[in-house]
Scaffold this active site. Structure first.
Site, PDB file in Angstrom:
ATOM      1  N   ASP A 190       0.884  -1.164   0.000  1.00 49.21           N
ATOM      2  CA  ASP A 190       0.000   0.000   0.000  1.00 49.21           C
ATOM      3  C   ASP A 190       0.923   1.215   0.000  1.00 49.21           C
ATOM      4  OD1 ASP A 190      -2.273   1.637   0.174  1.00 49.21           O
ATOM      5  OD2 ASP A 190      -2.168   1.669   2.352  1.00 49.21           O
TER       6      ASP A 190
ATOM      7  N   GLU B  23      -1.282  -1.287  -4.760  1.00 50.38           N
ATOM      8  CA  GLU B  23      -2.538  -0.573  -4.964  1.00 50.38           C
ATOM      9  C   GLU B  23      -2.337   0.585  -5.931  1.00 50.38           C
ATOM     10  OE1 GLU B  23      -5.904  -0.156  -1.958  1.00 50.38           O
ATOM     11  OE2 GLU B  23      -4.878   1.762  -1.837  1.00 50.38           O
TER      12      GLU B  23
ATOM     13  N   ASP C  10      -2.449   0.854   6.903  1.00 50.68           N
ATOM     14  CA  ASP C  10      -1.717   0.665   5.646  1.00 50.68           C
ATOM     15  C   ASP C  10      -1.179  -0.762   5.536  1.00 50.68           C
ATOM     16  OD1 ASP C  10      -1.157   3.841   4.878  1.00 50.68           O
ATOM     17  OD2 ASP C  10      -1.193   3.411   7.020  1.00 50.68           O
TER      18      ASP C  10
END
Length: 183
Positions: free
Chosen positions: A7, A67, A140
């Site tokens: 992330d 992501e 995260d």
């Protein structure tokens, strides 16, 4: 298949390493790369790059799932995150590890089965799928593990597995490959 989920960010980069074999997950590592606002931005990027490269070398993933970025209101923050994402992708390229991008909606769909699921639903399902005692912190980190789960459940991971088999010219038992250290 060993997957490093990421992330991206520049204050916090969440990461999670999972093994996916015979439809079962094994969580190998997770955490966060953190930087502080008092560091010059280029030093923050350098730290993200170096620590990402260290994760790639230490865990030897078959793929990195990251992501995709979406710009909402603050384009300046988005640009800074994009720069951090760039050094992460550079580390992947230098280590020869393919990367795959997933939108938040794709992650939600793959993990929960509903593309508009709430964040808490994704975190809880990730915890269940990975058989963790609690949702990892910071958020995260949990998000990075969800991205890794998404990749494991996606068609692209099956295609990667097929490509790996074709590359070796024979059918490869991925678990045996891991146990013997063959790369």
């Amino acid at each position: 298949m060993r997957i490093l989920g990421i992330d991206p960010g520049y204050a916090i980069v969440g990461y999670g390493v999972v093994e996916y074999f015979q439809a079962r997950f094994t969580t190998l590592a997770y955490g966060a790369i953190t930087t502080t606002p008092d560091e010059p931005f280029e030093r923050r990027l350098l730290k993200i790059y170096e620590e990402t490269k260290e994760l790639l070398i230490r865990h030897r993933p078959d793929a990195v799932a990251i992501e995709k970025l979406f710009f909402y209101n603050n384009k300046t923050t988005g640009i800074d995150v994009a720069q951090a994402r760039g050094v992460i992708l550079l580390a992947c390229a230098q280590c020869g590890v393919p990367n795959y991008e997933y939108t938040p909606m794709q992650v939600k769909q793959a993990v929960v089965g509903y593309g508009k699921a709430q964040k808490i639903q994704v975190m809880e399902m990730t915890k269940r799928l990975l058989r963790l005692s609690s949702v990892p912190k910071p958020d995260d980190t949990a998000d990075a593990l969800a991205v890794a789960v998404c990749h494991a459940h996606s068609a692209s991971s099956r295609l990667l597995e097929q490509a790996m088999r074709a590359k070796g010219g024979i059918t490869v038992d991925l678990q045996r490959k891991r146990n013997t250290g063959i790369r």
